[in-house]
Design an enzyme around this catalytic site. Structure first.
Site, mmCIF file in Angstrom:
data_model
loop_
_atom_site.group_PDB
_atom_site.id
_atom_site.type_symbol
_atom_site.label_atom_id
_atom_site.label_comp_id
_atom_site.label_asym_id
_atom_site.label_seq_id
_atom_site.Cartn_x
_atom_site.Cartn_y
_atom_site.Cartn_z
ATOM 1 N N LYS A 5 -14.653 -9.446 -4.519
ATOM 2 C CA LYS A 5 -15.069 -10.466 -5.476
ATOM 3 C C LYS A 5 -16.560 -10.791 -5.345
ATOM 4 O O LYS A 5 -17.233 -11.090 -6.340
ATOM 5 C CB LYS A 5 -14.219 -11.724 -5.290
ATOM 6 N N ASP A 44 -2.823 -2.408 -19.381
ATOM 7 C CA ASP A 44 -2.102 -2.631 -18.140
ATOM 8 C C ASP A 44 -1.724 -1.274 -17.576
ATOM 9 O O ASP A 44 -1.592 -0.298 -18.322
ATOM 10 C CB ASP A 44 -0.850 -3.481 -18.381
ATOM 11 N N THR A 72 0.124 -19.044 -11.996
ATOM 12 C CA THR A 72 0.730 -17.797 -12.428
ATOM 13 C C THR A 72 2.013 -17.581 -11.630
ATOM 14 O O THR A 72 2.443 -18.437 -10.857
ATOM 15 C CB THR A 72 -0.229 -16.621 -12.193
ATOM 16 N N ASP A 115 -4.673 3.138 -15.558
ATOM 17 C CA ASP A 115 -5.016 2.626 -14.238
ATOM 18 C C ASP A 115 -6.495 2.265 -14.234
ATOM 19 O O ASP A 115 -7.358 3.131 -14.388
ATOM 20 C CB ASP A 115 -4.716 3.703 -13.189
ATOM 21 N N TYR A 162 -10.515 -8.759 -0.079
ATOM 22 C CA TYR A 162 -10.519 -9.419 -1.386
ATOM 23 C C TYR A 162 -11.835 -10.175 -1.603
ATOM 24 O O TYR A 162 -12.455 -10.082 -2.668
ATOM 25 C CB TYR A 162 -9.335 -10.369 -1.461
ATOM 26 N N ASN A 190 -10.158 -8.169 -15.818
ATOM 27 C CA ASN A 190 -9.226 -9.121 -15.213
ATOM 28 C C ASN A 190 -8.271 -8.450 -14.227
ATOM 29 O O ASN A 190 -7.694 -9.118 -13.373
ATOM 30 C CB ASN A 190 -8.431 -9.810 -16.335
#
Length: 256
Positions: free
Chosen positions: A163, A38, A194, A64, A159, A91
């Protein structure tokens, strides 16, 4: 079912919370040693501690995902700590708020989205492949989105483009690495329960449920189950696929 994953090592980006954490839990429960990555070092340490309390071998490694030097350092760290790298789950990524039409989108917002999702997937995949090839085994699982398979939605062109790029990238990588015992696949989740969904208004959540043939949104552990299967020996002949996990809602539009 025995997925024959015991003794494998997985690096999961963005795994301190949400979908990534669920993936770490399920893979870890199959005997996989987890590298919790992370950008937030404290969050990675906390997540690794929680996983270890569940009997899972977990090691935190901050970095990062869009920074080339950080990515190489993370992969080198995983090799130094575990001695191998068998599974990579890309992810990590930033959210889509605020949203912009193409006319109003700042170039900086476009660049940040592409770097966070597409560039990070490229960097980690490039860094991981040599170690997988050396071991004669590898599973790369990249995260696309219903916002690509559904044709995108207004306000998130950056986005959707990121993707879509991940899907195309994955199919090409699959052809390049298949001969080495490595597979590369992408998943395309719909809306997943989430913290993002939890922050929606009740009205918005009800709209999401009503727009899905299943009448609900996806659970993080359901995404994790798909990733675990794609990482398994049983999925050895699945290569270059884009697997939708969206409840059948591929033709959605935010305003419908």
């Amino acid at each position: 079912m025995d997925f024959k994953l015991k003794g494998k090592v997985a690096l999961i980006t963005g795994s301190a919370r949400g979908i990534g954490y669920a993936e770490a839990q399920l893979l870890g429960g199959e005997g996989v040693s987890i590298a919790v990555n992370d950008i937030d070092a404290e969050a990675a340490r906390a997540a690794a501690d929680q996983l270890r309390q569940q009997g899972i071998a977990a090691w935190p490694v901050a970095g990062d995902a869009s920074n080339e030097d950080d990515v190489q350092a993370v992969v080198n760290g995983v090799i130094g700590h575990y001695g191998q790298l068998d599974i990579l789950v890309n992810n990590a990524g930033i959210g889509v708020k605020p949203s912009y039409t193409v006319e109003t989108m700042p170039a900086e917002a476009w660049d940040a989205m592409i770097q966070s999702h597409l560039r990070s997937t490229f960097l980690y995949t490039r860094a991981a492949i040599p170690h997988m090839r050396k071991g004669g085994f590898g599973r790369i699982v990249n995260t696309s989105s219903m916002n690509f398979t559904g044709g995108g939605r207004p306000g998130v062109s950056h986005y959707a483009a990121a993707k879509a790029g991940i899907s195309g990238f994955t199919r090409t990588v699959a052809k390049e690495v298949g001969e080495y015992g490595i597979t590369a696949n992408a998943i395309a989740p719909g809306y997943v329960e989430t913290a993002l969904i939890a922050g929606f208004s009740d009205d918005m959540r009800q709209r999401l449920y009503a727009q899905n043939p299943t009448g609900r949104t996806c659970k993080p552990e359901e995404v994790a189950a798909l990733v675990t299967f794609l990482a398994s020996e049983q999925a050895a002949f699945i290569n270059g696929a884009l697997v939708c996990i969206d409840g059948g809602r591929r033709d959605f539009y935010w305003g419908d």
